[in-house]
Design a protein around this motif. Structure first.
Motif, PDB file in Angstrom:
ATOM      1  N   GLU A 455       0.805  -1.293  -0.217  1.00 37.99           N
ATOM      2  CA  GLU A 455       0.068  -0.124  -0.351  1.00 37.99           C
ATOM      3  C   GLU A 455       0.832   1.622  -0.421  1.00 37.99           C
ATOM      4  N   THR A 456       1.974   1.261   0.682  1.00 37.54           N
ATOM      5  CA  THR A 456       2.754   2.308   1.084  1.00 37.54           C
ATOM      6  C   THR A 456       3.670   2.702  -1.038  1.00 37.54           C
ATOM      7  N   GLU A 457       4.138   1.667  -1.415  1.00 37.19           N
ATOM      8  CA  GLU A 457       4.455   2.015  -2.621  1.00 37.19           C
ATOM      9  C   GLU A 457       3.392   2.283  -3.260  1.00 37.19           C
ATOM     10  N   ARG A 458       2.382   1.964  -3.617  1.00 41.26           N
ATOM     11  CA  ARG A 458       1.358   1.975  -4.461  1.00 41.26           C
ATOM     12  C   ARG A 458       0.401   3.605  -4.307  1.00 41.26           C
ATOM     13  N   ILE A 459       0.475   4.099  -2.919  1.00 38.04           N
ATOM     14  CA  ILE A 459       0.299   4.844  -3.081  1.00 38.04           C
ATOM     15  C   ILE A 459       1.536   6.445  -3.281  1.00 38.04           C
ATOM     16  N   VAL A 460       2.200   6.166  -2.640  1.00 38.73           N
ATOM     17  CA  VAL A 460       3.789   7.231  -2.958  1.00 38.73           C
ATOM     18  C   VAL A 460       3.482   6.872  -4.373  1.00 38.73           C
ATOM     19  N   THR A 461       3.804   6.022  -5.732  1.00 36.97           N
ATOM     20  CA  THR A 461       3.867   5.961  -6.494  1.00 36.97           C
ATOM     21  C   THR A 461       2.331   7.040  -7.016  1.00 36.97           C
ATOM     22  N   THR A 462       1.364   6.557  -7.231  1.00 36.58           N
ATOM     23  CA  THR A 462       0.607   7.175  -7.735  1.00 36.58           C
ATOM     24  C   THR A 462       0.500   8.351  -7.426  1.00 36.58           C
ATOM     25  N   HIS A 463       1.123   8.921  -6.053  1.00 37.00           N
ATOM     26  CA  HIS A 463       1.183  10.947  -6.283  1.00 37.00           C
ATOM     27  C   HIS A 463       2.544  10.736  -6.759  1.00 37.00           C
ATOM     28  N   ILE A 464       3.502  10.464  -7.177  1.00 33.11           N
ATOM     29  CA  ILE A 464       4.658  10.963  -7.988  1.00 33.11           C
ATOM     30  C   ILE A 464       4.060  11.124  -9.487  1.00 33.11           C
ATOM     31  N   ARG A 465       3.527   9.993  -9.899  1.00 29.83           N
ATOM     32  CA  ARG A 465       2.801   9.550 -10.939  1.00 29.83           C
ATOM     33  C   ARG A 465       2.184  11.559 -10.810  1.00 29.83           C
ATOM     34  N   GLU A 466       1.176  11.399 -10.375  1.00 33.64           N
ATOM     35  CA  GLU A 466       0.422  12.571 -10.528  1.00 33.64           C
ATOM     36  C   GLU A 466       0.465  13.730 -10.754  1.00 33.64           C
ATOM     37  N   ARG A 467       2.513  14.007 -10.242  1.00 31.83           N
ATOM     38  CA  ARG A 467       3.036  15.046 -10.117  1.00 31.83           C
ATOM     39  C   ARG A 467       3.748  15.645 -11.448  1.00 31.83           C
ATOM     40  N   ASN A 686       7.885  18.142  -3.449  1.00 36.13           N
ATOM     41  CA  ASN A 686       6.192  17.346  -2.777  1.00 36.13           C
ATOM     42  C   ASN A 686       5.971  16.389  -2.512  1.00 36.13           C
ATOM     43  N   THR A 687       7.124  15.639  -2.982  1.00 37.62           N
ATOM     44  CA  THR A 687       7.166  13.952  -2.380  1.00 37.62           C
ATOM     45  C   THR A 687       7.464  13.641  -1.364  1.00 37.62           C
ATOM     46  N   LYS A 688       8.299  14.490  -1.227  1.00 35.92           N
ATOM     47  CA  LYS A 688       8.560  14.559   0.829  1.00 35.92           C
ATOM     48  C   LYS A 688       7.710  15.152   1.679  1.00 35.92           C
ATOM     49  N   ASP A 689       6.949  16.327   1.803  1.00 37.11           N
ATOM     50  CA  ASP A 689       6.330  16.742   1.714  1.00 37.11           C
ATOM     51  C   ASP A 689       4.593  15.814   2.224  1.00 37.11           C
ATOM     52  N   PHE A 690       4.592  15.227   0.807  1.00 36.85           N
ATOM     53  CA  PHE A 690       3.035  14.070   0.854  1.00 36.85           C
ATOM     54  C   PHE A 690       3.379  13.109   1.716  1.00 36.85           C
ATOM     55  N   ILE A 691       4.500  12.043   1.849  1.00 36.04           N
ATOM     56  CA  ILE A 691       5.161  11.267   2.997  1.00 36.04           C
ATOM     57  C   ILE A 691       5.238  11.736   4.194  1.00 36.04           C
ATOM     58  N   HIS A 692       5.781  12.986   4.502  1.00 32.02           N
ATOM     59  CA  HIS A 692       5.505  13.654   5.475  1.00 32.02           C
ATOM     60  C   HIS A 692       3.799  13.630   6.308  1.00 32.02           C
ATOM     61  N   SER A 693       3.542  13.906   6.094  1.00 30.74           N
ATOM     62  CA  SER A 693       2.127  14.842   6.184  1.00 30.74           C
ATOM     63  C   SER A 693       0.674  14.226   5.811  1.00 30.74           C
ATOM     64  N   GLU A 694       0.742  13.498   4.680  1.00 34.84           N
ATOM     65  CA  GLU A 694      -0.402  12.931   4.418  1.00 34.84           C
ATOM     66  C   GLU A 694      -0.175  11.290   4.356  1.00 34.84           C
ATOM     67  N   LEU A 695       0.744  10.439   4.663  1.00 38.61           N
ATOM     68  CA  LEU A 695       1.230   9.414   4.183  1.00 38.61           C
ATOM     69  C   LEU A 695       0.753   8.708   4.896  1.00 38.61           C
ATOM     70  N   LEU A 696      -0.053   8.963   6.076  1.00 33.46           N
ATOM     71  CA  LEU A 696      -0.584   7.638   7.583  1.00 33.46           C
ATOM     72  C   LEU A 696      -1.697   8.533   6.826  1.00 33.46           C
ATOM     73  N   ALA A 697      -2.370   9.239   6.955  1.00 34.58           N
ATOM     74  CA  ALA A 697      -4.068   9.420   6.696  1.00 34.58           C
ATOM     75  C   ALA A 697      -4.294   8.815   5.002  1.00 34.58           C
ATOM     76  N   TYR A 698      -3.600   8.718   3.941  1.00 33.62           N
ATOM     77  CA  TYR A 698      -4.101   7.876   2.762  1.00 33.62           C
ATOM     78  C   TYR A 698      -4.242   6.180   3.487  1.00 33.62           C
ATOM     79  N   LEU A 699      -3.463   5.327   4.637  1.00 35.31           N
ATOM     80  CA  LEU A 699      -3.144   4.208   4.816  1.00 35.31           C
ATOM     81  C   LEU A 699      -4.237   4.314   5.436  1.00 35.31           C
ATOM     82  N   TYR A 700      -4.424   5.181   6.466  1.00 31.99           N
ATOM     83  CA  TYR A 700      -6.106   4.357   7.331  1.00 31.99           C
ATOM     84  C   TYR A 700      -6.773   4.437   5.929  1.00 31.99           C
ATOM     85  N   SER A 701      -7.092   5.405   5.103  1.00 34.99           N
ATOM     86  CA  SER A 701      -8.072   5.651   5.047  1.00 34.99           C
ATOM     87  C   SER A 701      -8.011   4.252   3.420  1.00 34.99           C
ATOM     88  N   SER A 702      -6.893   3.044   2.871  1.00 36.47           N
ATOM     89  CA  SER A 702      -6.417   2.355   1.900  1.00 36.47           C
ATOM     90  C   SER A 702      -7.347   1.028   2.464  1.00 36.47           C
TER      91      SER A 702
END
Length: 870
Positions: A455-467, A686-702
């Protein structure tokens, strides 16, 4: 022994071996094997049985042990035996063990005294033994009988040597007391493999069968024919006792009584017998264990230290703790963010010294790969001039222009700027690939929880593709901005007046803007790959590339220059890698078909990796050395450039060409500066900020927490194995400390003069005959006697006192007997036996013997056989 008896050491050693079985193959306590060697009827089997405490070996006349018996003693709470060839059957009756040994021997060797080197493997489990290995070897025989081969003696010796040559084996050299000790094959073979005598213990059997009035006292006291570890006398059961089923305990009691009652042995009875032999062997095992412990302790401590960090997180592991999963999830996500930032920004801890990764590779893309892609777009001179001339002509139309049109300059510039889109987008793709690889490397620490990692790889990779889309849009916007307005008032733009004064050659020298012509572009090692073997073959040199030349030196000190090659008219072409070569190669050649270096039309330069090749190509492009165009392109351009231009058009083309070169250089400089900044801002930061601030919330929601923190079966097994090994290591270290403090090793005996074993033809003298009343107290030194008064009965040749030694054998080569070199003029002549009956070990020629009961009485030596007078 030591402070602790062997009976108490057995469970400690067995516990240590159990701990080693949990640790694995890296550590083991290799206890020595005990090889029992001797001739036929030497009593080997009885020695072995007494040590084990069971009557289980076959008996009989002649050669009984016809196959090696490897006996493994294994500590166990119950007593039984099992064979390797019938492992499923357990033997509790040791009479059946004997019958099985006989049957298995006959199965391979036949029933007519044949022999075989194929061993019989027997395991005896008992609560009274230490884990070690005993080997009963066939008795040494010289005369074949039955089905035995003619070279039976050599076959048996080779078989024995295979076992006693091992450094980890102790050798019990068994010799009967009624045999010539100097000719003992067991002792001679032990001497071959153990010249220092550190592993050899002499065992003298059948002391009770010596002729009346004779004894082996001097041998057992290690005064005669000495061994470094000495001799131990034993009295085994006779065949009558064995047939009568005499108990081993009763036999040991009878042995004890024999040594206490015999006048020659009673003073050393505590150092004789099977119990003392067991005690000596146990002490040797204890010494071996203590010598092995320091290296084992060091190895265990290093293993324990390497496990400490990994076990730290498992020490207080409680799977039923409800807060454990939440805490672990928070810690792992936080650690993932820290690891990602360290790999991008760089860190001093856990530096990878094998390859570039993370931020270092992205930096290389920014400052090597991307500039290389830009320079690779450098326009071909002929194509550019042709395009400029067409643009000027098309702008003028049917008219003949008097002035250089601005529209031609703007059209050509815009066409060159549009070409920047491809390398810029390629740069973004390369950075994205590195970011995704970095994410995968950082999630490797989440391998304990497969769902969380996925899930971590999927969420972060998806964010990178969006950026990725936003970053590329911004890059294209930058290029569109450049296209929207051509700023000819830029401070670095050369202007119309300066453009007319420039020519192509000076323009080429400006390939590196704002830098001096002698500036060094690159230094590094390269291999000249195409020098023939006759001229030295491929060789590595230190290359220095400047804006004007390529030089190479012997080494990086740049003192011994090998050659300097001007860059004029040079180009680069690719070269296919050789079939047997692991190098990556490119070549430099002269466009005017001239030799580049000596008699070479091109120089092939080799690097270790394709990345190094690309980097060197980018450096050559910066120096104005461009890649070779395809032949088809060149042929297409030849036909269209055959026409000639009028002088006015040539001046206009030259002017616009210089203006384009200047402005495109400004654009490239701006793009090279803005590309890293744009990618860093819109994608990496932007990816670093996403990991620090939003990754945990995405994990709980997934997914729910329990499914995310579900541990893999491999990880659970790994944790259990690691904890078991950790506790086994600690237990093993505690046991080693207990063994070290509770046992005392005995020092190695000093060397003795055992060169008597080197004399292959020597015979030991007869046993000493002394009346019981003449037995001297122990430890009394031999008396020194003067010469025999009166004329001797044996004629003394003219040779002095040395003639008292044993007569030499002139035709026999080899070393002299050490005892024959005695120069003492007062030494007694050898005593000649009066009968050739079974003779136990005695005094070799030349060794002083114990004086008779009346020391002042002269002794008359009478020859036993007249032939000795010859």
């Amino acid at each position: 022994m030591g402070n602790r008896g062997m009976e108490e050491l057995i469970p400690l050693v067995n516990k240590l071996q159990d701990a080693f079985s949990s640790i694995g193959q890296s550590c083991h306590l290799d206890l020595p094997q005990i090889a029992v060697v001797g001739g036929q009827s030497a009593g080997k089997s009885s020695v072995l049985e007494n040590f084990v405490g069971r009557d289980f070996l076959p008996r009989g006349s002649g050669i009984v042990t016809r196959r090696p018996l490897i006996l493994q003693l294994i500590f166990s709470k119950t007593e039984y035996a099992e064979f390797l060839h019938c492992k499923s059957k357990k033997f509790t009756d040791f009479d059946e063990v004997r019958q099985e040994i006989e049957a298995e021997t006959d199965r391979v060797t036949g029933t007519n005294k044949g022999i075989s080197p194929v061993p019989i493997n027997l395991r005896v489990y008992s609560p009274h033994v230490l884990n070690l290995t005993l080997i009963d070897l066939p008795g040494i025989t010289k005369v074949p009988v039955g089905d035995q081969p003619q070279d039976i003696e050599y076959q048996i010796k080779d078989m024995i040597m295979q076992f006693i040559s091992r450094e980890s084996s102790l050798i019990l050299a068994v010799t009967p007391a009624n045999m010539d000790l100097a000719n003992s094959d067991a002792l001679k073979m032990a001497k071959e493999v153990d010249p220092q005598g550190l592993r050899t213990i002499g065992v003298i059997t059948k002391l009770d069968l010596m002729d009346e009035g004779t004894d082996a006292r001097d041998v057992l006291e290690n005064k005669l024919l000495p061994l470094r570890r000495g001799y131990i006398g034993v009295v085994n059961r006779s065949q009558k006792d064995i047939d009568g089923k005499k108990d081993i305990r009763a036999a040991l009691a009878a042995e004890r009584k024999f040594f206490l009652s015999h006048p020659a042995y009673r003073h050393m009875a505590d150092r004789m017998g099977t119990p003392h032999l067991q005690k000596v062997l146990n002490q040797q095992l204890t010494n071996h264990i203590r010598e092995t412990l320091p290296s084992l302790r060091s190895k265990l401590q290093s293993q324990l230290l390497s496990l400490e960090k990994e076990v730290e997180e498992y020490k207080n592991f409680r799977p039923d703790d409800p807060t454990r999963k939440t805490k672990a999830l928070l810690q792992m996500v936080q650690q993932f963010g820290v690891d990602f930032e360290k790999r991008i920004e760089g860190s001093g801890d856990q530096v990878d010294t094998l390859e570039l990764s993370g931020g270092a590779r992205i930096n290389r893309i920014f400052h090597e790969r991307f500039p290389f892609e830009l320079v690779k777009m450098e326009f071909d001179e002929k194509d550019l001039r042709r395009e400029i001339s067409y643009a000027i002509k098309n702008i003028h139309g049917v008219r003949t222009g008097l002035f250089t049109p601005d529209l031609a300059f703007e059209a050509i510039v815009k066409k060159q700027v549009v070409k920047l889109k491809e390398p810029c987008l390629k740069c973004v793709d390369l950075v994205i690939q590195e970011l995704i690889n970095t994410v995968r490397q950082c999630t490797s620490k989440l391998g304990s929880y497969p769902r969380l990692r996925e899930e971590t790889e999927r969420i972060v990779t998806t964010h990178i593709r969006e950026r990725e889309g936003k970053t590329k849009d911004q890059i294209l916007l930058l290029i569109d901005i450049e296209l929207s307005y051509i700023n000819t008032n830029h401070e670095d733009f050369i202007g119309f007046a300066n453009a007319q004064q420039r020519n192509t050659q000076t323009n080429k020298k400006r390939a590196i803007p704002n830098q001096g012509e002698i500036l060094v572009i690159r230094r590094g090692w390269l291999t000249i790959n195409n020098i023939s073997i006759m001229k030295g073959g491929s060789k590595e040199y230190w290359f220095v590339l400047t804006a004007e030349s390529l030089s190479w030196y012997k080494d990086e000190e740049e003192k011994e220059k090998k050659y300097m090659l001007p860059l004029d008219n040079l180009k680069i072409r690719d070269v296919e890698k050789g079939f047997m070569s692991n190098k990556h190669v490119f070549a430099i050649f002269n466009t005017e078909q001239r030799n580049v270096y000596k008699d070479l039309r091109q120089i092939e330069l080799a690097c270790d990796s394709q990345e190094d090749v690309d980097s060197w190509k980018a450096s050559f492009l910066r120096a104005g050395v461009y890649p070779e165009k395809d032949q088809t392109e060149n042929e297409d351009g030849v036909q269209e450039n055959t026409f000639s231009m009028d002088p006015q058009l040539e001046r206009q083309v030259e002017t616009i060409r210089n203006l384009v070169d200047s402005y495109v250089g400004i654009i490239n400089k701006s793009i090279r500066d803005l590309m890293p900044k744009t990618i860093m801002h819109l994608m990496i930061n932007n990816t670093k900020d996403f990991i620090h601030s939003e990754l945990l919330a995405y994990l709980y929601s997934s997914a729910d927490q329990n499914s995310l923190m579900e541990e893999s079966a491999d990880q659970a097994q790994r944790r259990d194995d690691m904890l078991r090994m950790y506790h086994a290591l600690k237990e093993a270290l505690n046991i080693i400390g207990d063994i070290s403090t509770s046992t005392v090793s005995t020092p190695v005996p000093p060397p003795v003069d055992d060169t008597w074993l080197q004399t292959s033809s020597g015979h030991s003298p007869p046993p000493q005959r002394r009346p019981v009343s003449a037995v001297l107290p122990p430890g009394r030194p031999p008396a020194v006697r003067g010469p025999t008064p009166g004329p001797p009965l044996i004629p003394i040749p003219a040779g002095g006192p040395s003639s008292f030694a044993a007569p030499p054998i002139p035709s026999r080569p080899g070393p002299q007997n050490i005892f024959a070199a005695n120069n003492d003029p007062f030494s007694a002549p050898p005593q000649i036996p009066s009968r050739p009956a079974r003779i136990p070990p005695g005094i070799p020629p030349g060794v002083p013997r114990r004086p008779p009961a009346a020391p002042n009485r002269p002794t008359i030596i009478r020859p036993a056989e007249p032939s000795l007078l010859d």
